[in-house]
Design a protein around this motif. Structure first.
Motif, PDB file in Angstrom:
ATOM      1  N   ALA A   1       0.805  -1.228   0.000  1.00 52.33           N
ATOM      2  CA  ALA A   1       0.000   0.000   0.000  1.00 52.33           C
ATOM      3  C   ALA A   1       0.840   1.281   0.000  1.00 52.33           C
ATOM      4  CB  ALA A   1      -0.923  -0.004   1.222  1.00 52.33           C
TER       5      ALA A   1
ATOM      6  N   GLU B   1       6.788 -12.631  10.849  1.00 47.89           N
ATOM      7  CA  GLU B   1       5.710 -13.139  11.700  1.00 47.89           C
ATOM      8  C   GLU B   1       6.263 -14.006  12.828  1.00 47.89           C
ATOM      9  OE1 GLU B   1       2.527 -12.453  11.311  1.00 47.89           O
ATOM     10  OE2 GLU B   1       2.164 -11.980   9.201  1.00 47.89           O
TER      11      GLU B   1
ATOM     12  N   ILE C   1       0.513 -22.336   3.430  1.00 48.91           N
ATOM     13  CA  ILE C   1       0.773 -21.004   2.873  1.00 48.91           C
ATOM     14  C   ILE C   1      -0.202 -19.953   3.414  1.00 48.91           C
ATOM     15  CG2 ILE C   1       1.926 -21.793   0.780  1.00 48.91           C
ATOM     16  CD1 ILE C   1      -0.767 -21.583  -0.687  1.00 48.91           C
ATOM     17  N   PHE C   2      -0.943 -20.293   4.487  1.00 46.86           N
ATOM     18  CA  PHE C   2      -1.892 -19.325   5.040  1.00 46.86           C
ATOM     19  C   PHE C   2      -1.154 -18.114   5.629  1.00 46.86           C
ATOM     20  CE2 PHE C   2      -4.393 -17.401   8.410  1.00 46.86           C
ATOM     21  CZ  PHE C   2      -5.582 -17.156   7.734  1.00 46.86           C
TER      22      PHE C   2
ATOM     23  N   THR D   1       2.790 -16.797   6.051  1.00 47.77           N
ATOM     24  CA  THR D   1       4.218 -16.984   5.825  1.00 47.77           C
ATOM     25  C   THR D   1       4.919 -15.640   6.010  1.00 47.77           C
ATOM     26  OG1 THR D   1       3.743 -16.655   3.488  1.00 47.77           O
ATOM     27  CG2 THR D   1       3.982 -18.934   4.229  1.00 47.77           C
TER      28      THR D   1
ATOM     29  N   GLN E   1       0.641  -9.711  -2.083  1.00 50.63           N
ATOM     30  CA  GLN E   1      -0.626  -9.019  -1.814  1.00 50.63           C
ATOM     31  C   GLN E   1      -1.202  -8.443  -3.101  1.00 50.63           C
ATOM     32  OE1 GLN E   1       0.689  -6.206   1.294  1.00 50.63           O
ATOM     33  NE2 GLN E   1      -0.778  -7.237   2.638  1.00 50.63           N
TER      34      GLN E   1
ATOM     35  N   TYR F   1      -4.045   2.631  11.329  1.00 53.35           N
ATOM     36  CA  TYR F   1      -4.455   3.579  10.301  1.00 53.35           C
ATOM     37  C   TYR F   1      -5.951   3.527  10.007  1.00 53.35           C
ATOM     38  CZ  TYR F   1      -3.858  -0.856   7.810  1.00 53.35           C
ATOM     39  OH  TYR F   1      -3.912  -2.170   7.444  1.00 53.35           O
TER      40      TYR F   1
ATOM     41  N   GLU G   1      -9.283 -14.892   7.991  1.00 56.01           N
ATOM     42  CA  GLU G   1      -9.233 -13.761   7.059  1.00 56.01           C
ATOM     43  C   GLU G   1      -8.640 -14.141   5.706  1.00 56.01           C
ATOM     44  OE1 GLU G   1      -6.949 -10.505   8.606  1.00 56.01           O
ATOM     45  OE2 GLU G   1      -6.745  -9.568   6.634  1.00 56.01           O
TER      46      GLU G   1
ATOM     47  N   GLY H   1      -8.713  -8.087   3.835  1.00 57.12           N
ATOM     48  CA  GLY H   1      -9.171  -7.018   4.724  1.00 57.12           C
ATOM     49  C   GLY H   1      -9.629  -5.840   3.876  1.00 57.12           C
TER      50      GLY H   1
ATOM     51  N   ALA I   1      -5.946  -8.079  -0.395  1.00 56.44           N
ATOM     52  CA  ALA I   1      -6.064  -9.543  -0.358  1.00 56.44           C
ATOM     53  C   ALA I   1      -4.703 -10.198  -0.493  1.00 56.44           C
ATOM     54  CB  ALA I   1      -6.973 -10.012  -1.495  1.00 56.44           C
ATOM     55  N   GLY I   2      -4.574 -11.395   0.024  1.00 62.07           N
ATOM     56  CA  GLY I   2      -3.333 -12.159  -0.114  1.00 62.07           C
ATOM     57  C   GLY I   2      -3.476 -13.140  -1.270  1.00 62.07           C
TER      58      GLY I   2
ATOM     59  N   ARG J   1      -3.019 -16.841   0.092  1.00 66.18           N
ATOM     60  CA  ARG J   1      -4.185 -17.255   0.874  1.00 66.18           C
ATOM     61  C   ARG J   1      -5.388 -17.507  -0.029  1.00 66.18           C
ATOM     62  NH1 ARG J   1      -4.911 -13.922   6.441  1.00 66.18           N
ATOM     63  NH2 ARG J   1      -2.760 -14.463   6.923  1.00 66.18           N
TER      64      ARG J   1
HETATM   65  N1  GAP Z   1      -2.445  -2.893   3.482  1.00 68.04           N
HETATM   66  C1  GAP Z   1      -3.298  -3.526   4.429  1.00 68.04           C
HETATM   67  C2  GAP Z   1      -2.799  -4.806   4.876  1.00 68.04           C
HETATM   68  O1  GAP Z   1      -1.670  -5.176   4.598  1.00 68.04           O
HETATM   69  P1  GAP Z   1      -3.466  -6.950   6.246  1.00 68.04           P
HETATM   70  O2  GAP Z   1      -4.812  -7.360   6.744  1.00 68.04           O
HETATM   71  O3  GAP Z   1      -2.337  -6.928   7.188  1.00 68.04           O
HETATM   72  O4  GAP Z   1      -3.711  -5.520   5.601  1.00 68.04           O
HETATM   73  C3  GAP Z   1      -3.948  -7.977   3.912  1.00 68.04           C
HETATM   74  O5  GAP Z   1      -3.084  -7.862   5.010  1.00 68.04           O
HETATM   75  C4  GAP Z   1      -3.981  -9.404   3.404  1.00 68.04           C
HETATM   76  O6  GAP Z   1      -2.662  -9.875   3.127  1.00 68.04           O
HETATM   77  C5  GAP Z   1      -4.542 -10.415   4.415  1.00 68.04           C
HETATM   78  O7  GAP Z   1      -5.938 -10.461   4.375  1.00 68.04           O
HETATM   79  C6  GAP Z   1      -3.924 -11.710   3.936  1.00 68.04           C
HETATM   80  O8  GAP Z   1      -4.668 -12.251   2.873  1.00 68.04           O
HETATM   81  C7  GAP Z   1      -2.573 -11.253   3.404  1.00 68.04           C
HETATM   82  N2  GAP Z   1      -1.538 -11.503   4.418  1.00 68.04           N
HETATM   83  C8  GAP Z   1      -1.183 -10.708   5.450  1.00 68.04           C
HETATM   84  N3  GAP Z   1      -0.199 -11.262   6.163  1.00 68.04           N
HETATM   85  C9  GAP Z   1       0.101 -12.444   5.579  1.00 68.04           C
HETATM   86  C10 GAP Z   1       1.044 -13.485   5.846  1.00 68.04           C
HETATM   87  N4  GAP Z   1       1.904 -13.413   6.844  1.00 68.04           N
HETATM   88  N5  GAP Z   1       1.052 -14.567   5.031  1.00 68.04           N
HETATM   89  C11 GAP Z   1       0.187 -14.654   3.990  1.00 68.04           C
HETATM   90  N6  GAP Z   1      -0.713 -13.703   3.688  1.00 68.04           N
HETATM   91  C12 GAP Z   1      -0.764 -12.606   4.461  1.00 68.04           C
END
Ligand code: GAP
Length: 453
Positions: free
Chosen positions: A157, A189, A196-197, A199, A204, A254, A271, A274, A314-315, A318
């Motif tokens: 973003a 993390e 891969i949910f 990582t 994104q 934010y 999720e 978001g 979105a990821g 995911r």
């Molecule tokens: N810019 C807003 C943002 O980054 P977020 O909810 O932290 O919001 C958005 O991330 C999407 O990114 C999540 O809904 C998820 O699909 C994906 N995502 C976030 N962290 C992830 C991770 N560690 N591994 C895989 N996908 C991830």
């Protein structure tokens, strides 16, 4: 809702067996939560991204594309609040020495009760929670000590906000308009897992949609609806999708309001995407830290304002996992259990397989001719090895919606059978009509057969 046969273990095993996803660095014993995407994984992931781009760029005229750098000026992360606020509360267990997210103890990798030492009945003695920043740090320049510290972006973003001014000038867009981007993000993390949910390196698909402040709520609702529609149009079962409104205490630093699109994974509702109302937070912060004006000036009315931002984020990984899970099915065929990925044809890695019934009598030659013609139009695969039944099973397992079989009749009258992965119907049609028919089916509305089972 009928019981689903799918489990995360089955998906992990199918992904490896059929070359969708491999654990990374396997010959060195693997690296936790790192994955490599194999041939079919790349094709599937590309289809997910293509469909997102299509929905953003091709089907609308108010969104433009961007591909910004992973490493931005370090001030970016001060202004965005990530240096200060992008943290998770970390606790150490004095007994087992493992680390957990204090707010996600229930989901911790050990999968056991949070208060209990993994594998033992002794209680875990947890340290006080401390804030742990999730950004990966690295250094620009050849000498670490003298270089400047930079960060791998934890969200795509910010690259969009940094380019806001460029887009006002070059695209002459007037709010409401959006800037979309797909790219890698990185987060150190604490708790990964579930394949891969979650990582540390992931992709994104983010849209920052800039709107006049008074229209923010209306556009927030618009994007909630559009994004759920995107998943269902691509075949995700509606009863496995829901929107969940964030409580005020779980909102990101934010965000004024966030709703998650959640999918019913085998690990429970989680999720997928978001959707946030970021207000004017980011543009205001970057204006403050950069000293540049980041506002829209309406030359017709003289009105100036800092647009508010609605962000569907979105990821990719995911989403791909959700497609694999939603499509996974088992049925009985010729006395055997068949594993089949009931993917929407647009998402399926291979659209059509071309199979000679036998490896003689000129069938492979004619099948190769058909294959070469089809691959001009769609992603196709040629396979002549093994029994026809085994070859069908293999294509079913990777989700190929159609298989063309060349048999003795084909040599006589240039007709083939077209087999459907889900209905198992076999239609006979001329080779000349094949490509058009496959493209017609590819564009037709599709509904998961799992909804009717
Ligand atoms: N810019 C807003 C943002 O980054 P977020 O909810 O932290 O919001 C958005 O991330 C999407 O990114 C999540 O809904 C998820 O699909 C994906 N995502 C976030 N962290 C992830 C991770 N560690 N591994 C895989 N996908 C991830």
């Amino acid at each position: 809702m009928p019981a689903d046969v799918v489990t995360m273990d089955k998906i992990v095993s199918l992904s490896k067996r059929r070359g969708f996803v491999f654990p990374s660095s396997e010959i060195y014993g693997g690296l936790g939560s790192s994955y490599d995407y194999g041939h079919y994984g790349v094709l599937l992931k590309n289809n997910v991204k293509d469909q997102w781009w299509r929905a953003m760029l091709q089907e609308r005229d108010d969104i433009v594309a961007l591909d910004s750098a992973i490493i931005q000026h370090p001030m970016t992360w001060q202004a965005s609040g990530h240096l200060e606020g992008f943290t998770d509360p970390l606790v150490d267990c004095r007994t087992c020495k493992l680390r957990f997210r204090a707010d996600k103890l229930e989901d911790s990798q050990c999968g056991r009760k949070p208060s209990v030492h993994p594998g033992e009945s002794e209680a875990c003695s947890l340290t006080e929670a401390r804030a742990f920043n999730l950004m990966f740090e690295t250094t620009i320049g050849p000498v670490k000590e003298e270089g400047s510290t930079v960060y791998l972006r934890p969200e795509t973003a910010q690259g969009i906000f940094l380019n806001f001014r460029n887009y006002l000038q070059f695209s002459r867009k007037k709010p409401p308009f959006g800037i979309a981007q797909i790219g890698k993000s990185f987060r150190n993390e604490i708790t990964t897992g579930n394949f891969i949910f979650r990582t540390r390196e992931f992709e994104q698909m983010e849209l920052e949609y800039f709107v006049p402040p008074e229209e923010a709520e209306q556009w927030f609702e618009h994007w909630l609806e559009r994004r759920v529609d995107w998943y269902t149009a691509l075949g995700i079962r509606p009863d496995h999708l829901r929107l969940r409104v964030h409580d005020p205490d779980e909102l990101s630093h934010y965000s004024r309001a966030t709703s998650d699109v959640e999918y019913l994974f085998p690990i429970g509702w989680s999720e997928l995407e978001g959707i946030a109302n970021r207000g004017d937070f980011d543009l205001t912060q970057h204006a403050l830290y950069s000293g540049q004006k980041l506002e829209y000036v309406d030359t017709a009315t003289g009105r100036r304002y800092v647009p508010h931002v609605i962000e569907p984020s979105a990821g990719v990984d995911r989403t791909m996992l959700a497609f694999l899970i939603d499509g996974y099915d088992e049925d009985e065929l010729e006395g055997e259990t068949r594993t089949v990925l009931r993917l929407h044809p647009l998402i399926a890695p291979i659209k059509v397989a071309v199979l000679p019934l036998v490896r003689r009598d000129g069938q492979p030659e004619l099948a190769s001719e058909v294959y070469r013609e089809l691959r001009e139009r769609v992603q196709a695969e040629y396979d002549e090895g093994g029994t026809i039944g085994r070859r069908y099973r293999r294509q079913d397992e990777i989700g190929t919606p159609w298989a063309v079989t060349i048999d003795h009749q084909t040599l006589a009258d240039r007709t083939v059978t077209l087999r459907d992965r889900d209905s198992l119907a076999q239609d006979r049609l001329p080779i000349d009509a094949l490509a058009d028919e496959i493209e017609r089916r590819l564009r037709a509305p599709w509904r998961s057969p799992k909804l009717d089972s």
